[in-house]
Design a protein around this motif. Structure first.
Motif, PDB file in Angstrom:
ATOM      1  N   UNK A 100       0.406   8.162 -30.589  1.00 33.32           N
ATOM      2  CA  UNK A 100       0.854   7.713 -29.268  1.00 33.32           C
ATOM      3  C   UNK A 100       0.573   8.787 -28.231  1.00 33.32           C
ATOM      4  N   UNK A 101       0.399   8.341 -26.988  1.00 28.51           N
ATOM      5  CA  UNK A 101       0.248   9.265 -25.858  1.00 28.51           C
ATOM      6  C   UNK A 101       1.114   8.736 -24.719  1.00 28.51           C
ATOM      7  N   UNK A 102       1.856   9.644 -24.083  1.00 33.63           N
ATOM      8  CA  UNK A 102       2.738   9.304 -22.965  1.00 33.63           C
ATOM      9  C   UNK A 102       2.419  10.276 -21.831  1.00 33.63           C
ATOM     10  N   UNK A 103       1.865   9.762 -20.738  1.00 36.58           N
ATOM     11  CA  UNK A 103       1.482  10.613 -19.608  1.00 36.58           C
ATOM     12  C   UNK A 103       2.046  10.011 -18.322  1.00 36.58           C
ATOM     13  N   UNK A 104       2.834  10.801 -17.606  1.00 32.94           N
ATOM     14  CA  UNK A 104       3.461  10.342 -16.367  1.00 32.94           C
ATOM     15  C   UNK A 104       2.749  10.919 -15.145  1.00 32.94           C
ATOM     16  N   UNK A 105       2.787  10.171 -14.075  1.00 35.19           N
ATOM     17  CA  UNK A 105       2.227  10.619 -12.807  1.00 35.19           C
ATOM     18  C   UNK A 105       3.294  10.638 -11.727  1.00 35.19           C
ATOM     19  N   UNK A 106       3.041  11.408 -10.674  1.00 36.72           N
ATOM     20  CA  UNK A 106       3.919  11.513  -9.504  1.00 36.72           C
ATOM     21  C   UNK A 106       5.290  12.103  -9.822  1.00 36.72           C
ATOM     22  N   UNK A 107       5.394  12.796 -10.958  1.00 41.86           N
ATOM     23  CA  UNK A 107       6.653  13.463 -11.317  1.00 41.86           C
ATOM     24  C   UNK A 107       6.492  14.976 -11.400  1.00 41.86           C
ATOM     25  N   UNK A 108       5.268  15.468 -11.355  1.00 44.64           N
ATOM     26  CA  UNK A 108       4.983  16.889 -11.559  1.00 44.64           C
ATOM     27  C   UNK A 108       3.739  17.270 -10.767  1.00 44.64           C
ATOM     28  N   UNK A 109       3.469  18.556 -10.608  1.00 42.52           N
ATOM     29  CA  UNK A 109       2.271  18.979  -9.870  1.00 42.52           C
ATOM     30  C   UNK A 109       0.958  18.616 -10.560  1.00 42.52           C
ATOM     31  N   UNK A 110       1.022  18.254 -11.838  1.00 42.42           N
ATOM     32  CA  UNK A 110      -0.140  17.767 -12.577  1.00 42.42           C
ATOM     33  C   UNK A 110       0.269  16.487 -13.298  1.00 42.42           C
TER      34      UNK A 110
ATOM     35  N   UNK B 179       0.853  -1.183   0.000  1.00 39.57           N
ATOM     36  CA  UNK B 179       0.000   0.000   0.000  1.00 39.57           C
ATOM     37  C   UNK B 179       0.887   1.229   0.000  1.00 39.57           C
ATOM     38  N   UNK B 180       0.921   1.910  -1.123  1.00 45.62           N
ATOM     39  CA  UNK B 180       1.755   3.102  -1.205  1.00 45.62           C
ATOM     40  C   UNK B 180       1.330   3.912  -2.421  1.00 45.62           C
ATOM     41  N   UNK B 181       1.611   5.210  -2.370  1.00 47.45           N
ATOM     42  CA  UNK B 181       1.433   6.039  -3.551  1.00 47.45           C
ATOM     43  C   UNK B 181       2.630   5.833  -4.471  1.00 47.45           C
ATOM     44  N   UNK B 182       2.433   6.019  -5.777  1.00 46.44           N
ATOM     45  CA  UNK B 182       3.558   5.767  -6.685  1.00 46.44           C
ATOM     46  C   UNK B 182       4.686   6.766  -6.519  1.00 46.44           C
ATOM     47  N   UNK B 183       5.914   6.270  -6.664  1.00 42.57           N
ATOM     48  CA  UNK B 183       7.071   7.154  -6.807  1.00 42.57           C
ATOM     49  C   UNK B 183       7.049   7.785  -8.198  1.00 42.57           C
ATOM     50  N   UNK B 184       6.703   6.963  -9.173  1.00 50.98           N
ATOM     51  CA  UNK B 184       6.576   7.369 -10.574  1.00 50.98           C
ATOM     52  C   UNK B 184       5.532   6.458 -11.203  1.00 50.98           C
ATOM     53  N   UNK B 185       4.720   6.997 -12.080  1.00 55.98           N
ATOM     54  CA  UNK B 185       3.795   6.161 -12.843  1.00 55.98           C
ATOM     55  C   UNK B 185       3.767   6.644 -14.283  1.00 55.98           C
ATOM     56  N   UNK B 186       3.271   5.791 -15.182  1.00 58.01           N
ATOM     57  CA  UNK B 186       3.154   6.186 -16.585  1.00 58.01           C
ATOM     58  C   UNK B 186       2.002   5.431 -17.228  1.00 58.01           C
ATOM     59  N   UNK B 187       1.285   6.128 -18.085  1.00 56.41           N
ATOM     60  CA  UNK B 187       0.267   5.502 -18.931  1.00 56.41           C
ATOM     61  C   UNK B 187       0.683   5.706 -20.380  1.00 56.41           C
ATOM     62  N   UNK B 188       0.686   4.621 -21.129  1.00 57.37           N
ATOM     63  CA  UNK B 188       1.096   4.631 -22.533  1.00 57.37           C
ATOM     64  C   UNK B 188      -0.079   4.183 -23.394  1.00 57.37           C
ATOM     65  N   UNK B 189      -0.334   4.906 -24.462  1.00 57.12           N
ATOM     66  CA  UNK B 189      -1.305   4.478 -25.475  1.00 57.12           C
ATOM     67  C   UNK B 189      -0.605   4.519 -26.816  1.00 57.12           C
ATOM     68  N   UNK B 190      -0.624   3.404 -27.532  1.00 57.18           N
ATOM     69  CA  UNK B 190      -0.060   3.363 -28.884  1.00 57.18           C
ATOM     70  C   UNK B 190      -1.143   2.913 -29.860  1.00 57.18           C
ATOM     71  N   UNK B 191      -1.089   3.469 -31.055  1.00 57.72           N
ATOM     72  CA  UNK B 191      -2.075   3.161 -32.081  1.00 57.72           C
ATOM     73  C   UNK B 191      -1.339   2.768 -33.353  1.00 57.72           C
ATOM     74  N   UNK B 192      -1.538   1.524 -33.754  1.00 58.20           N
ATOM     75  CA  UNK B 192      -0.975   1.032 -35.008  1.00 58.20           C
ATOM     76  C   UNK B 192      -2.099   0.448 -35.850  1.00 58.20           C
ATOM     77  N   UNK B 193      -2.025   0.637 -37.150  1.00 60.39           N
ATOM     78  CA  UNK B 193      -3.004   0.000 -38.020  1.00 60.39           C
ATOM     79  C   UNK B 193      -2.918  -1.508 -37.824  1.00 60.39           C
ATOM     80  N   UNK B 194      -4.054  -2.209 -37.826  1.00 55.33           N
ATOM     81  CA  UNK B 194      -4.017  -3.663 -37.626  1.00 55.33           C
ATOM     82  C   UNK B 194      -3.031  -4.348 -38.559  1.00 55.33           C
ATOM     83  N   UNK B 195      -2.117  -5.100 -37.968  1.00 60.76           N
ATOM     84  CA  UNK B 195      -1.112  -5.818 -38.744  1.00 60.76           C
ATOM     85  C   UNK B 195       0.114  -5.011 -39.108  1.00 60.76           C
ATOM     86  N   UNK B 196       0.098  -3.688 -38.821  1.00 62.08           N
ATOM     87  CA  UNK B 196       1.228  -2.827 -39.173  1.00 62.08           C
ATOM     88  C   UNK B 196       2.172  -2.680 -37.984  1.00 62.08           C
ATOM     89  N   UNK B 197       3.426  -2.345 -38.281  1.00 59.64           N
ATOM     90  CA  UNK B 197       4.410  -2.126 -37.231  1.00 59.64           C
ATOM     91  C   UNK B 197       4.580  -0.656 -36.883  1.00 59.64           C
TER      92      UNK B 197
END
Length: 330
Positions: A258-268, A235-253
């Motif tokens: 993309x979206x990269x959002x971090x938590x517990x590193x900034x005031x927001x 039970x603890x609050x994160x030291x650092x967290x991150x949420x990643x979203x990636x979007x690729x066409x089906x079957x494509x590389x």
């Protein structure tokens, strides 16, 4: 703790009117409100009970694929919902990482988004810091192991929400009702830096209530992942967290978005467009994930005791990308 009464309004409009009165504070799960009251940081004259208001409840996956989460939905419900786990994976994972099972059965979506900072100076009733109307952020030159490495100043708190980074990464908006009527705001724009007002963390106005969050439908090529690092795994609050979203066409590389959002590193919750620019437009491989993690932290300005956060953040950004892509972390 001061004496207070509990008022249960008949509807959201009544709750909003009550919350325009000085000393009245909203609560649903009540986890943070009670903590703040015990610490004499908050002194509510009355708690306005939002539990049971149908406008604030419920999980709905609409025919369009859009997801609505009511503000009083429990975190455990979000974490366990099959459709959220399948389509909005990072949101389910973030909800499932919050606190303990007991608190997840009590804590709500709205409460997790709106919780106040865990800074030990802010939470100390004997310290009048910048966030409480003083003129000093005592983390500067003081104990700052858990404080901001990005976006800090004049206050260096970090935003503690598990859920907010994942919601922002998935382009969520908050629906809000208040004395001036209803409005919808992108969650990314809802949170405010200390440069706007060091005493607050968001743009919620007196009498306004978050009724829920709306998450747009996701396409077949979208994958997401939430990852956090803690000192204690129980039970603890994160030291650092991150949420990643990636979007690729089906079957494509190639990553088309993309979206990269971090938590517990900034005031927001901290979105890194520089990291997203590195991740987009090419094949997803370990070297690109590593370059993305470097870009996400390129503007970090650690304080005297928290440079370790930079190292941890780079690692979990890379690992989250690899996981979201369906590749084991190298």
């Amino acid at each position: 703790m001061n004496r207070f009464e509990v008022i249960t309004p008949a509807d959201v409009a009544s709750a909003s009117r009550l919350l325009t009165e000085d000393g009245n504070v909203a609560f649903a799960g009540g986890v943070d409100v009670i903590d703040l009251s015990k610490q004499n940081i908050a002194s509510p004259a009355a708690l306005v009970n939002l539990k049971g208001l149908k406008e604030l409840d419920g999980i709905e996956v609409r025919p369009s694929g859009e997801l609505r989460l009511g503000a009083t939905v429990k975190l455990s419900e979000v974490a366990e919902h099959p459709a959220i786990r399948a389509k909005f994976t990072a949101i389910a994972e973030a909800a499932g990482e919050a606190a303990t099972p007991q608190i997840r059965n009590l804590g709500t979506v709205g409460g997790n988004i709106l919780q106040r900072p865990r800074c030990w100076y802010f939470r100390n009733p004997d310290v009048v810091c910048l966030k409480k109307g003083g003129d000093t952020c005592y983390s500067i030159g003081g104990l700052n192991r858990y404080h901001a490495i990005l976006g800090g100043g004049p206050s260096f708190i970090v935003h503690p929400s598990n859920l907010a980074p994942a919601l922002i990464a998935m382009r969520a908006s908050a629906t809000i009702i208040g004395p001036a009527g209803q409005r919808t705001v992108e969650l990314e724009k809802f949170f405010t830096l200390p440069t706007v007002d060091p005493k607050r963390e968001n743009s919620l106005k007196p009498g306004e209530i978050i009724t829920g969050v709306i998450v747009p439908a996701v396409s077949a090529g979208v994958r997401s992942h939430y990852l956090e690092a803690r000192e204690k795994q129980s039970f603890d609050w994160p030291l650092v967290s991150v949420a990643i979203v990636i979007d690729r066409a089906p079957g494509a590389k190639t990553v088309r978005d993309a979206r990269v959002v971090m938590g517990a590193v900034a005031p927001i919750p901290w979105r890194s467009q520089a990291a997203e620019a590195v991740l987009k437009g090419g094949p997803l491989e370990e070297s690109r994930a590593r370059a993305t993690s470097e870009a996400a932290l390129k503007d970090a300005q650690p304080m005297s005791d928290n440079a370790y956060k930079v190292v941890i953040a780079k690692v979990i950004v890379r690992r989250a990308i690899m996981h979201a892509a369906g590749m084991e972390d190298a």
